[in-house]
Design an enzyme around this catalytic site. Structure first.
Site, short mmCIF file in Angstrom:
data_model
loop_
_atom_site.label_atom_id
_atom_site.label_comp_id
_atom_site.label_asym_id
_atom_site.label_seq_id
_atom_site.Cartn_x
_atom_site.Cartn_y
_atom_site.Cartn_z
N ARG A 73 0.85 -1.19 0.00
CA ARG A 73 0.00 0.00 0.00
C ARG A 73 0.89 1.24 0.00
NH1 ARG A 73 -1.86 1.08 4.29
NH2 ARG A 73 -1.18 -0.55 5.71
N TYR A 212 -1.40 -3.58 -6.90
CA TYR A 212 -1.12 -4.41 -5.72
C TYR A 212 -2.15 -4.25 -4.61
CZ TYR A 212 1.75 -7.26 -2.68
OH TYR A 212 2.22 -8.30 -1.90
N LYS A 221 -9.47 -2.24 1.80
CA LYS A 221 -9.14 -1.10 2.65
C LYS A 221 -9.89 0.16 2.21
CE LYS A 221 -6.12 -3.55 4.92
NZ LYS A 221 -6.41 -3.97 6.31
N HIS A 241 -10.89 -2.06 11.67
CA HIS A 241 -9.77 -2.90 11.23
C HIS A 241 -9.59 -4.00 12.29
CE1 HIS A 241 -5.24 -2.97 9.95
NE2 HIS A 241 -5.95 -3.86 9.29
N SER A 263 -1.45 -3.21 11.10
CA SER A 263 -1.12 -4.12 10.00
C SER A 263 0.05 -5.02 10.38
CB SER A 263 -0.73 -3.31 8.78
OG SER A 263 -1.80 -2.48 8.42
N CYS A 265 0.47 -7.41 12.57
CA CYS A 265 0.76 -7.68 13.99
C CYS A 265 0.16 -9.01 14.42
CB CYS A 265 0.21 -6.57 14.87
SG CYS A 265 1.27 -5.14 14.95
N GLY A 266 -0.21 -9.85 13.47
CA GLY A 266 -0.66 -11.19 13.84
C GLY A 266 -2.17 -11.34 13.94
N ASN A 269 -3.11 -14.72 12.58
CA ASN A 269 -2.74 -15.79 13.52
C ASN A 269 -3.73 -15.89 14.68
OD1 ASN A 269 -0.51 -16.22 11.96
ND2 ASN A 269 0.96 -15.36 13.40
N ASP A 288 -9.48 -9.56 9.29
CA ASP A 288 -8.94 -8.22 9.02
C ASP A 288 -9.93 -7.07 9.26
OD1 ASP A 288 -6.71 -6.64 8.19
OD2 ASP A 288 -7.64 -6.35 6.23
N ASN A 378 6.36 -8.33 2.33
CA ASN A 378 4.90 -8.09 2.23
C ASN A 378 4.27 -9.01 1.19
OD1 ASN A 378 2.52 -6.71 3.04
ND2 ASN A 378 2.63 -5.41 1.22
N ARG A 380 2.12 -12.11 -0.26
CA ARG A 380 0.76 -12.41 0.21
C ARG A 380 0.22 -13.72 -0.36
NH1 ARG A 380 -1.44 -8.76 4.10
NH2 ARG A 380 0.16 -7.18 4.19
N GLY A 506 -0.43 -20.13 20.14
CA GLY A 506 -1.50 -20.91 20.79
C GLY A 506 -1.65 -20.62 22.27
O1 O2Y Z 1 0.15 -4.31 0.90
C1 O2Y Z 1 -1.05 -4.45 0.81
O2 O2Y Z 1 -1.72 -3.93 -0.05
C2 O2Y Z 1 -1.71 -5.28 1.75
S1 O2Y Z 1 -2.02 -4.51 3.25
C3 O2Y Z 1 -3.06 -5.59 4.11
C4 O2Y Z 1 -3.50 -6.75 3.52
C5 O2Y Z 1 -4.33 -7.60 4.22
C6 O2Y Z 1 -4.72 -7.24 5.47
N1 O2Y Z 1 -4.29 -6.11 6.04
C7 O2Y Z 1 -3.45 -5.30 5.41
C8 O2Y Z 1 -3.03 -4.07 6.15
O3 O2Y Z 1 -2.16 -3.34 5.75
O4 O2Y Z 1 -3.59 -3.85 7.23
MN MN Z 2 -5.18 -5.15 7.74
#
Ligand code: O2Y
Ligand code: MN
Length: 598
Positions: A73, A212, A221, A241, A263, A265-266, A269, A288, A378, A380, A506
């Protein structure tokens, strides 16, 4: 599919207008079928954008590498074009809407020459849900069309629901028109001219130059957070978010929680956590974004507006997140990861042992001795949510799921305790406003810097963040509301040698168990300057190589460090000038007083 399948006047007129502006070679309306998906992926394989992965390794899945200038982004190229600059606020890039439209009209003029223009109707949220909204993305990227088929409900079924109704127009172009007979590149983008633009008052999105992720998949987003947060304020709901998870205790009692973390930070998970405590269960609603509206019973009901995951690949493994790995076994797209010689994918952290040879995300030969990353930090995976082994039964419930607890957190190495609970909603709003984290790779910036990221919404709030704080405070005043309890968590505290103090993953179920108990008065807490914190023995450490004394260390409130933080918060708050709600000033004053008296 042809445009005769809709009679929606606004949509037909908009498509015509965009066609005239962008001059594509052809217009294609996406119906969302499997045949169409195959046609699109075949096109992308032919153009060199996609490499089909080995059917025996990852059935119906594709590998793809972006232009190295288009990997994340771009926050400095992201604009909120409200009529008044103060309505975008100090945390957004504002641009005059008229001037921006002029700029965009000249950029978009003829920008799709030599390309197909795809019209993609999509629903953010379960089809027909009262919490869901419809968008239509027009794009000249088949990669975007494929990705939206995985991450949203898209195609004819959406037009059927839309009828004559309203939708959010989302216009996207990679910004690379082709001359007659000009050969295309595998990842067209216009690196020098990226514009990710939101017109909140008009509820419209224009994105130019990037193919992207969040820059191009406009439902995510741009719509589900920036435009939706604006709509949510107008209409009295929350677009956040946040992940959403279901948690069931050994007695079979189930609750839902939402959690906001900056973004990377898990969140994915935590949403798919495999509990270390026997007979506790975590199920995933979303990883998300959460849209939450009040039900008739005064509770907040949440939906995941998305239908797929766009997760960070590096660090994801059968050890850290087996459910994510199992979700992406097929029908997935991998962007900027590394390719193995036998047609599978790899990224840092996927396996303990590194493969002997790979093609890295730049297309270069890679060996464990290489100085370059194999996968971009980054990089994906794009995978359907319904492939997640722990997807919640109610993840597509149009009514949403009732939220009992909201968690905030960031990645902080020092002094922020493992968990504490807000005294009430206003205090919880304050806790959301002070979320801060060390910078990660999901946005372009310096990794490691500490950033304030209120509510993990800093890059995603579509209006003045001061007004957003006030909106949160107002939600707390709604008559008849049965609001979730609010908590702050930090899994990332380190010792003086830089080692994580809490094992995380866990084991985080132990913290969630305490939070679960706090929502039905089953878990004990004591009042501290920060909020309610677990009493001795209140966090279940059974069968864990971790003592109560060690736990006390990561629950400790460092008075002097927090008093310094209060100063920091006051400094940060100055940015919001007269838009900073008095309710938050009161909260920071009260925190300072509690600390001084502690
Ligand atoms: O780099 C991107 O475009 C992805 S950013 C993203 C993708 C999935 C979930 N969250 C995020 C984020 O930046 O919070
Ligand atoms: Mn996100």
């Amino acid at each position: 599919m042809s445009d005769t399948l809709t009679t929606n006047k606004k949509l037909l007129a908009w498509v015509k207008e965009v066609e005239q502006l962008c001059s594509p070679d052809s217009v294609y309306w996406c119906n969302g079928s499997q045949e169409e998906y195959t046609m699109l992926t075949d096109t992308l394989v032919k153009s060199g954008t996609f490499v089909k992965l080995n059917e025996d390794k990852k059935p119906n899945s594709f590998y793809c590498k972006s232009d190295p200038a288009d990997v994340a982004r771009v926050e400095d190229r992201t604009f909120i074009c409200s009529e008044k600059p103060e309505d975008a606020g100090p945390t957004n890039n504002w641009f005059d809407p008229k001037a921006m439209k002029e700029k965009l009209n000249s950029l978009f003029k003829g920008c799709m020459k030599g390309r197909t223009m795809y019209v993609i109707p999509f629903s953010m949220g379960p089809l027909g849900s009262d919490i869901a909204y419809i968008g239509v993305e027009i794009t000249d990227s088949a990669y975007v069309a494929c990705s939206l088929r995985i991450t949203t409900r898209m195609g004819k079924k959406v037009l059927d629901i839309l009828g004559d109704g309203d939708f959010v127009p989302c216009l996207h172009s990679v910004g690379v028109p082709l001359k007659a007979n000009q050969e295309d590149v595998a990842w067209p983008c216009n690196a020098e001219n990226k514009y990710i633009v939101h017109f909140p008052e008009e509820k419209a999105i224009w994105s130019f130059g990037s193919g992207y992720g969040g820059n191009a998949l406009l439902g995510k987003k741009c719509f589900a957070l920036r435009i939706a947060s604006y709509m949510a304020r107008q209409e009295g709901w929350l677009a956040e978010h946040m992940l959403i998870l279901g948690i069931t205790n050994p007695e079979g009692e189930k609750k839902y929680m939402a959690a906001a973390f900056p973004s990377a930070c898990g969140k994915t998970n935590l949403a798919m956590l495999t509990p270390s405590l026997p007979d506790w269960k975590i199920e995933t609603v979303g990883d998300d974004i959460a849209w939450m509206k009040f039900g008739d019973d005064g509770k907040l009901y949440a939906i995941n507006p998305e239908a797929g995951f766009f997760g960070v690949a590096p660090g994801t493994s059968m050890h850290t997140n087996p459910n994510a790995i199992l979700s992406l076994h097929s029908n997935s797209i991998f962007t900027n990861v590394a390719l193995t010689p036998d047609g599978d994918v790899w990224w840092e952290g996927l396996t303990k042992e590194k493969p002997a040879k790979l093609t890295n995300w730049l297309g270069n030969e890679w060996t464990p001795d290489s100085s370059e990353y194999a996968a971009h930090p980054n990089s994906r995976f794009t995978a359907p949510a319904n492939q997640c082994p722990v997807i919640d039964d109610r993840w597509e419930d149009p009514k949403g799921v009732p939220i009992s607890a909201i968690l905030f957190g960031g990645r902080r190495e020092s002094f922020v305790p493992l968990v504490y609970e807000a005294f009430d909603w206003s205090h919880g709003t304050f806790m959301g406003s002070i979320v801060s984290s060390e910078q990660t790779a999901a946005s372009e910036g310096k990794v490691g810097n500490i950033c304030h990221d209120p509510f993990a919404m800093l890059p995603f709030c579509g209006y003045n963040m001061g007004d957003y704080f006030q909106h949160w405070l107002d939600i707390g005043k709604k008559e008849g509301a049965h609001l979730p309890k609010i908590f702050y968590v930090n899994w990332f505290r380190k010792d003086e040698n830089g080692r994580f103090l809490w094992p995380g993953f866990g084991e985080n179920i132990r913290v969630l168990k305490w939070i679960f108990g706090r929502t039905n008065e089953a878990a004990t807490a004591e009042k501290t300057a920060l909020g309610y914190m677990p009493t001795k023995g209140a966090i279940d450490l059974t069968d864990m190589d971790f003592t109560e004394d060690e736990l006390r260390k990561i629950l400790n409130v460092d008075k002097e460090r927090w008093l310094a933080e209060v100063k920091e918060i006051r400094e940060f708050y100055k940015k919001f000038e007269n838009k900073l709600p008095k309710g938050l000033t009161k909260q920071v004053d009260a925190l300072e007083l509690r600390l001084k008296n502690s």
